[in-house]
Design a protein around this motif. Structure first.
Motif, mmCIF file in Angstrom:
data_model
loop_
_atom_site.group_PDB
_atom_site.id
_atom_site.type_symbol
_atom_site.label_atom_id
_atom_site.label_comp_id
_atom_site.label_asym_id
_atom_site.label_seq_id
_atom_site.Cartn_x
_atom_site.Cartn_y
_atom_site.Cartn_z
ATOM 1 N N LEU A 276 115.722 68.181 46.074
ATOM 2 C CA LEU A 276 116.344 67.305 47.070
ATOM 3 C C LEU A 276 116.484 68.023 48.410
ATOM 4 N N THR A 277 116.861 69.289 48.360
ATOM 5 C CA THR A 277 116.982 70.075 49.588
ATOM 6 C C THR A 277 115.651 70.165 50.315
ATOM 7 N N ALA A 278 114.577 70.441 49.591
ATOM 8 C CA ALA A 278 113.246 70.531 50.207
ATOM 9 C C ALA A 278 112.839 69.206 50.838
ATOM 10 N N GLN A 279 113.141 68.090 50.169
ATOM 11 C CA GLN A 279 112.822 66.771 50.716
ATOM 12 C C GLN A 279 113.585 66.508 52.013
ATOM 13 N N ALA A 280 114.867 66.892 52.049
ATOM 14 C CA ALA A 280 115.675 66.680 53.244
ATOM 15 C C ALA A 280 115.174 67.539 54.401
ATOM 16 N N ILE A 281 114.845 68.796 54.134
ATOM 17 C CA ILE A 281 114.321 69.687 55.169
ATOM 18 C C ILE A 281 113.038 69.108 55.761
ATOM 19 N N ASP A 282 112.159 68.605 54.893
ATOM 20 C CA ASP A 282 110.906 68.026 55.365
ATOM 21 C C ASP A 282 111.155 66.754 56.172
ATOM 22 N N ALA A 283 112.075 65.905 55.716
ATOM 23 C CA ALA A 283 112.344 64.639 56.411
ATOM 24 C C ALA A 283 112.898 64.862 57.805
ATOM 25 N N LEU A 284 113.672 65.928 57.980
ATOM 26 C CA LEU A 284 114.260 66.217 59.290
ATOM 27 C C LEU A 284 113.315 67.003 60.195
ATOM 28 N N GLY A 285 112.173 67.391 59.675
ATOM 29 C CA GLY A 285 111.186 68.104 60.484
ATOM 30 C C GLY A 285 111.546 69.552 60.764
ATOM 31 N N ILE A 286 112.344 70.166 59.880
ATOM 32 C CA ILE A 286 112.758 71.557 60.090
ATOM 33 C C ILE A 286 111.602 72.475 59.679
ATOM 34 N N ARG A 287 111.193 73.321 60.583
ATOM 35 C CA ARG A 287 110.054 74.197 60.313
ATOM 36 C C ARG A 287 110.365 75.655 60.591
#
Length: 354
Positions: A166-177
Motif C-alpha cells: 500500500l505504501t508503494a502504491q501511495a508513493i507512486d500515485a503521488l509522483g514521489i521520486r
C-alpha cells in the motif's frame, strides 16, 4: 528552490501534495489507492455539506499542519459543529485563512497488539522505494497524541507485506521520486488504510536507525540530494524502541524531573534524554515530548516490562494555570496510561449520544 536551481528534490507539485492533506486525499482517491471520505472546510457554510458527505465519527485537522495540531475526533453532531465553529473562529481572530479537512474516522482493529496504526520509512532509489522498516506504534493518548514507537512492528508477515505494498502504491500515485518518506497507515478490520504520506524523515526515526542499523539517515538524505543511491532492505536483531512522556492537559510549566539517573542505569535502556527544560510548556494543542526513553528488548513482552519499570522510576513537577504545583509520577501521566489501558482493554459497548 530546488526547481529553480535544477536540483534533485520533490517537484513543486509533489511538494504541494505532500503538505496539503486535502489535495493529497484527492490525488490518492483519483488513483484508486484510497477511498477515505473527506471534505475541505473553509467557512461555516461548508460545515453541513461536510458532515453530510463524511458522516460521523470523523476527524477534523488543518489542511496543512503537523504534530497533531488542532486535530480532534468528532463523534456527535453537536460536538462536531461546536468544535469546527471554534476552529474557524480562532483562525479568523488570528488573521489566518481557515482551511480544515474533515475526513472519515478510520477505526482500528481491536486485535492490534499495540497501537492500531504504523508508519513505513522508505528511501527512493533508482529501482523504486526501499522500505527500511514498518514502525510499530504505542497506543495514542487523546486527542491523537503519539507516545512512542519501535522496530519492527508487531504485525504478521502477510500484514507487513500488505502495508508495504500500500505504501508503494501511495508513493507512486503521488509522483514521489526522490528522498525519504514517512507514511502513516491505520490497521483496520478490513486491512491497512492510508492516514497520510509525508515527504520527509519521520520524527525520531533517525535515532531508531542509528541504534538498530548503525545507519545515519541524515547523511543518507544528503547523499540522496547529491545523486541516486542504491540500497537493500535491512534486517536487525532484537526490538529497538522509544517511549516518551506527554504532559497532563492542564500543565502549563515543568519544574524538576526526578529519576533520570536510575532509568539510565536500567538493563536494556540505551539512553534517556530530557527534551524540555524546566519552564513554560508549549501550546497544549500540539504533541509535546517531555523526554525520550530508548531501549532494546528481546521480546515485545520484555519491551512492555522495561517501559513499565522506567516509568515507575520517573516523576515530574508541574504547575497548572492556577499556579498550583504538584508532583506526578510517570505511571499516572498520559503516555503510560494509554499503554496500560490498552493492555487491559475490553471493547466497550456502543456509546449513546449524551
Amino acid at each position: 528552490m530546488a526547481a529553480t536551481l535544477a536540483l534533485p528534490f520533490h517537484s513543486p507539485e509533489v511538494a504541494d501534495l505532500l503538505t496539503d492533506k486535502w489535495r493529497q486525499r484527492e490525488r490518492l482517491r483519483a488513483a484508486g489507492v484510497d477511498a477515505t471520505r473527506s471534505y475541505v472546510i473553509q467557512s461555516e457554510s461548508d460545515l453541513r455539506p461536510a458532515l453530510d458527505h463524511v458522516g460521523l465519527p470523523a476527524v477534523v485537522k488543518p489542511a496543512r499542519g503537523k504534530g497533531s495540531r488542532d486535530t480532534f475526533r468528532l463523534d456527535y453532531p453537536q460536538q462536531a459543529v461546536e468544535t469546527i465553529t471554534w476552529l474557524l473562529a480562532s483562525d479568523e481572530e488570528a488573521g489566518r485563512q481557515p482551511r480544515y479537512v474533515l475526513e472519515e474516522m478510520l477505526l482500528g482493529a481491536d486485535d492490534a497488539r499495540f497501537g492500531d496504526y504504523v508508519s513505513v520509512e522508505s528511501v527512493l532509489t533508482p529501482d523504486g522505494p526501499v522500505h527500511l522498516a514498518v514502525t510499530g506504534k504505542f497506543p495514542l493518548s487523546p486527542p491523537f497524541r503519539e507516545c512512542g514507537q519501535f522496530w519492527p512492528a508487531a504485525v504478521p508477515a502477510a500484514q507487513d507485506q500488505a502495508i508495504r505494498e500500500l505504501t508503494a502504491q501511495a508513493i507512486d500515485a503521488l509522483g514521489i521520486r526522490h528522498g525519504l518518506t514517512h507514511t502513516e497507515i491505520k490497521l483496520t478490520p478490513t486491512g491497512p488504510r492510508l492516514i497520510e504520506v509525508n515527504g520527509r524523515l519521520g520524527g525520531w526515526i533517525a535515532e531508531l536507525a542509528d541504534r538498530a542499523l548503525g545507519l545515519d539517515l541524515f547523511a543518507l538524505a544528503a547523499d540522496l540530494a547529491c545523486g541516486p543511491v542504491r540500497m537493500t532492505t535491512p534486517s536487525w536483531p532484537g526490538i529497538v524502541f522509544q517511549f516518551w512522556n506527554l504532559p497532563p492537559q492542564d500543565a502549563r510549566a515543568l519544574g524538576r524531573v526526578n529519576g533520570a539517573p536510575t532509568v539510565r542505569k536500567m538493563p536494556g535502556i540505551d539512553r534517556y534524554l530530557n527534551l524540555v527544560l524546566p519552564g513554560p510548556l508549549g501550546p497544549a494543542e500540539v504533541t509535546q515530548r517531555l523526554d525520550l526513553t530508548c531501549g532494546t528488548a528481546s521480546s515485545y513482552e520484555a519491551l512492555t516490562a522495561m517501559i513499565g519499570a522506567a516509568m515507575a522510576s520517573l516523576e515530574y513537577a508541574f504547575t497548572d494555570a492556577e499556579g498550583l504545583t504538584t508532583t506526578t509520577a510517570a505511571v499516572g501521566m498520559p503516555s503510560w496510561q494509554a499503554l496500560h489501558a490498552h493492555s487491559t482493554h475490553t471493547p466497550p459497548a456502543r456509546q449513546q449520544e449524551p
